[in-house]
Design an enzyme around this catalytic site. Structure first.
Site, PDB file in Angstrom:
ATOM      1  N   SER A 139     142.360 190.475  82.690  1.00  0.00           N
ATOM      2  CA  SER A 139     141.751 191.036  81.485  1.00  0.00           C
ATOM      3  C   SER A 139     140.239 191.119  81.633  1.00  0.00           C
ATOM      4  O   SER A 139     139.620 190.280  82.314  1.00  0.00           O
ATOM      5  CB  SER A 139     142.091 190.115  80.312  1.00  0.00           C
ATOM      6  OG  SER A 139     141.299 190.428  79.194  1.00  0.00           O
ATOM      7  N   TYR A 151     143.103 181.460  75.854  1.00  0.00           N
ATOM      8  CA  TYR A 151     143.784 182.617  76.444  1.00  0.00           C
ATOM      9  C   TYR A 151     142.964 183.180  77.606  1.00  0.00           C
ATOM     10  O   TYR A 151     143.474 183.374  78.713  1.00  0.00           O
ATOM     11  CB  TYR A 151     144.006 183.712  75.383  1.00  0.00           C
ATOM     12  CG  TYR A 151     144.197 185.069  76.002  1.00  0.00           C
ATOM     13  CD1 TYR A 151     145.396 185.397  76.627  1.00  0.00           C
ATOM     14  CD2 TYR A 151     143.165 186.013  76.020  1.00  0.00           C
ATOM     15  CE1 TYR A 151     145.557 186.625  77.249  1.00  0.00           C
ATOM     16  CE2 TYR A 151     143.322 187.236  76.632  1.00  0.00           C
ATOM     17  CZ  TYR A 151     144.517 187.542  77.245  1.00  0.00           C
ATOM     18  OH  TYR A 151     144.666 188.760  77.864  1.00  0.00           O
ATOM     19  N   LYS A 182     143.515 183.371  82.017  1.00  0.00           N
ATOM     20  CA  LYS A 182     143.363 184.505  82.944  1.00  0.00           C
ATOM     21  C   LYS A 182     142.385 184.136  84.070  1.00  0.00           C
ATOM     22  O   LYS A 182     142.627 184.458  85.233  1.00  0.00           O
ATOM     23  CB  LYS A 182     142.882 185.754  82.195  1.00  0.00           C
ATOM     24  CG  LYS A 182     143.899 186.319  81.209  1.00  0.00           C
ATOM     25  CD  LYS A 182     145.170 186.795  81.906  1.00  0.00           C
ATOM     26  CE  LYS A 182     146.240 187.240  80.925  1.00  0.00           C
ATOM     27  NZ  LYS A 182     147.555 187.458  81.555  1.00  0.00           N
TER      28      LYS A 182
HETATM   29  N1  UFG Z   1     138.963 194.726  64.965  1.00  0.00           N
HETATM   30  C1  UFG Z   1     138.696 194.961  63.627  1.00  0.00           C
HETATM   31  N2  UFG Z   1     139.695 194.731  62.731  1.00  0.00           N
HETATM   32  C2  UFG Z   1     140.919 194.292  63.087  1.00  0.00           C
HETATM   33  C3  UFG Z   1     141.194 194.062  64.470  1.00  0.00           C
HETATM   34  C4  UFG Z   1     140.163 194.287  65.375  1.00  0.00           C
HETATM   35  O1  UFG Z   1     137.591 195.353  63.262  1.00  0.00           O
HETATM   36  O2  UFG Z   1     141.773 194.093  62.210  1.00  0.00           O
HETATM   37  C5  UFG Z   1     137.889 194.981  65.944  1.00  0.00           C
HETATM   38  C6  UFG Z   1     137.539 193.741  66.742  1.00  0.00           C
HETATM   39  O3  UFG Z   1     136.597 192.973  66.058  1.00  0.00           O
HETATM   40  C7  UFG Z   1     137.010 194.368  68.030  1.00  0.00           C
HETATM   41  C8  UFG Z   1     137.835 195.650  68.179  1.00  0.00           C
HETATM   42  O4  UFG Z   1     138.357 195.916  66.881  1.00  0.00           O
HETATM   43  O5  UFG Z   1     135.683 194.719  67.874  1.00  0.00           O
HETATM   44  C9  UFG Z   1     138.994 195.490  69.139  1.00  0.00           C
HETATM   45  O6  UFG Z   1     139.721 194.340  68.784  1.00  0.00           O
HETATM   46  P1  UFG Z   1     141.168 194.030  69.374  1.00  0.00           P
HETATM   47  O7  UFG Z   1     141.667 192.789  68.726  1.00  0.00           O
HETATM   48  O8  UFG Z   1     142.033 195.236  69.306  1.00  0.00           O
HETATM   49  O9  UFG Z   1     140.886 193.805  70.923  1.00  0.00           O
HETATM   50  P2  UFG Z   1     139.938 192.723  71.608  1.00  0.00           P
HETATM   51  O10 UFG Z   1     138.881 193.506  72.292  1.00  0.00           O
HETATM   52  O11 UFG Z   1     139.524 191.636  70.727  1.00  0.00           O
HETATM   53  O12 UFG Z   1     141.001 192.045  72.587  1.00  0.00           O
HETATM   54  C10 UFG Z   1     141.580 192.729  73.629  1.00  0.00           C
HETATM   55  C11 UFG Z   1     142.955 192.159  73.966  1.00  0.00           C
HETATM   56  C12 UFG Z   1     142.834 190.767  74.475  1.00  0.00           C
HETATM   57  C13 UFG Z   1     141.834 190.700  75.562  1.00  0.00           C
HETATM   58  C14 UFG Z   1     140.514 191.258  75.099  1.00  0.00           C
HETATM   59  C15 UFG Z   1     139.491 191.286  76.171  1.00  0.00           C
HETATM   60  O13 UFG Z   1     143.783 192.167  72.834  1.00  0.00           O
HETATM   61  O14 UFG Z   1     144.095 190.359  74.960  1.00  0.00           O
HETATM   62  O15 UFG Z   1     140.723 192.602  74.686  1.00  0.00           O
HETATM   63  O16 UFG Z   1     138.262 191.705  75.631  1.00  0.00           O
HETATM   64  F1  UFG Z   1     141.600 189.441  75.972  1.00  0.00           F
END
Ligand code: UFG
Length: 339
Positions: free
Chosen positions: A125, A150, A154
């Protein structure tokens, strides 16, 4: 060529099984169905016309895993997706994450060594980069201290793999995913989180279809053009295709070193508001959302330098953001109309 896909009924796993079968690979899926459904095997069979072999058991079980490898000692490669992946949950239940993600990897490696199975593609990741100092982030960027258990699983897994290849004949390609979204064009498989989604796109589509009341946008005070956080969203089918290329590279002995790492991203960053705008445009709906405070542990911005993957793998993500959000919406509607 026979490939084991662990976690093959999950989101990225199921899309990869489809691409493998369509390229003529024989696939065996192992999954404990902890976060997926057996019906995914039917959906795969419907798309490809081929039913993959499916064995339901937990790879954390050392004896069952050893027995599986004794029965399938003719595998040409393994793509190992099976893992827990919810960042927030890992903070509450660190031991559950370490046990599941690390013990299963060690059991697989033991099975590979005992049966001379040479090739492993590992799901890593972009979380291993933390908040990178330089953007876009390349594979050579330093690994930062993990933000969550998590993320740490990785990082540790990559270290376990690097140590293991030194004392065995195993080859490893670690693929560092950015943010996979979207679904297969058939709308027969897609992302199906259990309970309340953690990730942005399933939360958007579930809100639009009326299962969730409102999307919270986490933070608008980031140092980005519109203040919301930036990620590199990549279509899950583009991601799946890279796995077929990676496993073929190993089987065809095209690796340049026994441990290779590739970023899987588009090379473009999009903000949360850009994703919402894209969704509203392609779905012709208005999304109910509100800006709230930042989510703990989120990085401000990250997107991939995909040059090395593009050049070495001869692979490039092709789908646009609108195609990604449109396919996620098509899947959400199709799935809800079936259930
Ligand atoms: N976000 C919102 N509202 C929500 C969900 C997410 O605003 O309800 C925002 C988050 O704050 C972030 C963006 O949308 O800025 C993306 O969030 P995600 O949860 O979709 O993805 P992440 O980047 O947090 O996480 C993903 C994978 C993880 C991995 C990570 C690595 O889900 O498994 O990328 O950066 F580890």
């Amino acid at each position: 060529m026979k490939i084991l896909v662990t976690g093959g009924t999950g989101y990225i796993g199921s899309h990869t099984v489809v691409e493998l079968q369509q390229q003529g690979f024989e696939v065996i899926i192992v999954d404990n169905l902890s976060n997926s459904q057996a019906g995914v095997v039917d959906a795969i069979a419907q798309i490809t016309g081929i039913r993959p072999v499916f064995e339901k058991f937990d790879l954390v079980d050392r004896e069952m895993t050893a027995d599986f490898f004794r029965r399938h000692n003719d595998l040409n490669g393994i793509i190992h997706f099976a893992a827990y992946k919810a960042v927030g949950e890992s903070v509450d239940k660190p031991l559950m994450y370490y046990r599941n993600n690390l013990v299963s990897l060690m059991n697989i490696l033991e099975g590979m060594i005992a049966n001379n199975i040479p090739n492993l593609v590992f799901s890593s990741s972009c979380t291993v980069y933390g908040q990178p100092d330089e953007l876009p982030v390349a594979e050579t960027a330093p690994i930062k201290k993990a933000e969550s258990p998590y993320g740490n699983t990785k990082q540790i897994s990559e270290e376990v793999l690097q140590d293991t290849i030194k004392s065995s004949k195993i080859n490893v390609i670690a693929l560092r995913y950015f943010n996979p979204i979207g679904a297969h064009d058939s709308a027969l498989i897609g992302e199906l989180p259990l309970g309340v989604p953690n990730n942005l796109v399933p939360f958007i589509t579930q809100t639009a279809i009326g299962i969730r009341q409102q999307l919270s946008v986490f933070g608008e005070d980031y140092n980005t053009p519109d203040g919301t956080a930036i990620r590199d969203y990549i279509h899950v089918v583009d991601l799946a295709k890279a796995h077929v290329i990676a496993v073929s590279r190993m089987i065809n002995k095209k690796m340049k070193q026994p441990f290779e790492v590739f970023n899987l991203g588009t090379g473009n960053g999009n903000s949360v508001l850009e994703v919402i705008n894209s969704f509203e445009r392609v779905s012709a709906t208005k999304l109910n959302y509100k800006i709230v405070g930042r989510r703990a542990g989120d990085v401000e911005k990250v997107w991939a330098n995909a040059d090395f993957s593009n050049k070495e793998l001869g692979w490039k993500a092709e789908k646009s953001l609108d195609e990604m959000t449109a396919s996620a919406w098509k899947w959400e509607k199709a799935y809800r109309s079936r259930s």
